[in-house]
Scaffold this motif. Structure first.
Motif: not given
Ligand code: LLP
Length: 434
Positions: A66, A68, A110, A157, A167, A170, A209, A213, A292-294, A332, A397
């Motif tokens: 992911a 982003k 997305h 989706r 929180y 998210v 999704h 966190q 989809e890990p980010g 953040r 960000m």
């Molecule tokens: N897939 C989709 C469709 C998503 O919207 C997201 C995160 C992910 C995967 C990845 O999620 P992760 O594995 O990173 O938790 N700016 C916020 C986080 C926003 C997450 C948005 N979507 C923060 O700094 O905590």
């Protein structure tokens, strides 16, 4: 002494080491403020997903980054060399991935609000998949794919209606989310029927999704359960065979000592066990899985190094330590009140009995990196301060508020170190001013 929350951190000779390297040396070579990332940790995190998905879900399963969470060219090179695809949410991320030579067929687009230009551009670049969020987008994809004379692959989706208790910013799996089509209201079924009627769209499956966190170990089992029920309904209703099921991202990481630890490999094993059982029960051909890990790919692979500029003691009230960065490089805390572990990197073995707010250089009171931080009482101008676990959603960000240039990203790889993103200059700041 500070608490060390990740295995790539050590304290030696009163100093913090990251990725096996002296933070003092890295800071004096590249100057602060500075994002430092550890390629070894990023690759280890990628392999955890790729290997567990292949082991438990079979060789057609695929991990997508992911992007982003951390988007720059070198990141896409690293993840694609680890056999991961990527999720992109804008043409900016798409363009960056393409410039890093990622195979466009491995990209999933997305976003809940794509413009016609976004859609036409992505199709012209031969993108693998759209993840369709709304009917307007479905029609636009159908139109532009038709114009190019292709059938565009897509997922839809779906909002499974799962509250993850993370929180609010998210929490995306609830029925009233701005993302996706809820199952509960019938919108998921409706859009599936519509997509199957569009002649230039090739529906491959579904995506969900539910949040970010996340630590509850059963979240992915619950979403797989709901999604597979939906897959079965779509088969009954339309005879549609789902080839791909994307379970999204969201595994949590440890920012502070009190955060739990989640064993991702074991969790994927549990999800796979449930998945196979459920597919057998519903007499479904198992859809090929995507995750989809980010955050969990990059968060613990990054720290931010700052230099203390000023120590302000407001007698009887509170103390501040202000550094040379702040909310522009890490918004953040200002946005979500996010917790971080802070260490005086050049005084790492000293007793921490000076309670303060760690603040930045930006011109607003909300520019706080962390409240209630304990630092050594000898802390003074020139000391090196590290904020840990900043690899995710910090660089990506960042802003130029107050016209402060963005930080560079320095990548460590064992004994090597190199610049992955250059420090912005004052000329960069005025580049688009006319
Ligand atoms: N897939 C989709 C469709 C998503 O919207 C997201 C995160 C992910 C995967 C990845 O999620 P992760 O594995 O990173 O938790 N700016 C916020 C986080 C926003 C997450 C948005 N979507 C923060 O700094 O905590």
């Amino acid at each position: 002494m500070s608490n060390l929350i990740c295995s790539n951190l050590e304290i030696k000779n009163n100093e913090l080491y990251f990725g096996g390297r002296s933070t003092k040396e890295i800071a004096s070579k590249y100057k602060t403020p500075l994002y430092v990332m550890d390629e070894v940790t990023i690759r280890a995190n990628c392999r955890k997903y790729v290997n567990s998905l292949n082991k438990y879900f079979g060789s057609s399963a695929k991990a997508l980054f992911a992007s982003k969470a951390c988007s720059f060219k070198r990141m896409y090179e690293i993840i694609s060399s680890e056999n991961m695809g990527a999720d992109v949410v804008s043409v900016g991320e798409l363009y960056t991935a393409l410039k890093a030579n990622v195979n466009p067929q491995e990209l999933y687009f997305h976003s809940n609000s794509k413009t016609d230009e976004d859609i036409e551009y992505a199709i012209s670049q031969n993108i693998g998949y759209f993840v369709i969020d709304n009917i307007e987008e479905l029609d636009a994809i159908n139109f532009f794919a038709g114009k190019k004379g292709i059938k565009q692959k897509a997922l839809i989706r779906i909002t499974p209606g799962i509250d993850t208790h993370t929180y609010e910013a998210v929490n995306t799996g609830k029925v009233d989310s701005k993302f996706g089509f809820p199952i509960e209201t019938g919108a998921g079924e409706f859009i599936t029927g519509e997509a199957l009627k569009r002649e230039n769209v090739e529906l491959k499956g579904f995506h969900c999704h539910v949040g970010s966190q996340l630590f509850d170990s059963d979240v992915f089992v619950r979403s797989a359960d709901t999604m597979l029920e939906f897959v079965a309904e779509m088969k009954n209703k339309f005879g549609f065979v789902t080839e791909i099921l994307d379970l999204g991202g969201g595994y949590g990481v440890r920012y502070v000592e009190s955060d739990p630890y989640i064993d991702i490999e074991d969790n994927i094993r549990q999800v796979a066990e449930f998945y196979k059982k459920k597919c057998a029960e519903l007499e479904l051909q198992e859809p090929s899985v995507r995750m989809e890990p980010g955050r969990s790919i990059v968060a613990d692979a990054g720290i931010t190094l700052y230099t203390a500029n000023t120590v302000k003691i407001i007698d009887g009230y509170k103390n501040y330590v202000a550094v040379d960065g702040g909310m522009g490089d890490n918004p953040r805390f200002a946005l979500y009140g996010s917790e971080y572990t802070v260490i005086a990197a050049s005084k790492a073995e000293e007793k921490c009995d000076f309670n303060c707010s760690l603040v930045g250089r930006f011109c607003e009171s909300g520019d706080i990196l962390q409240e209630n931080v304990n630092l050594p009482s000898s802390i003074k101008r020139g000391d090196l301060i590290a904020v840990l676990t900043t690899g995710a959603y910090n660089y990506s960000m960042a802003s130029n508020y107050n016209r402060i240039p963005k930080l560079p990203v320095v990548m460590l790889n064992g004994n090597e170190d190199y610049i992955a993103v250059k420090r912005e200059t004052l000329d960069d700041i005025i580049r688009n001013d006319v």
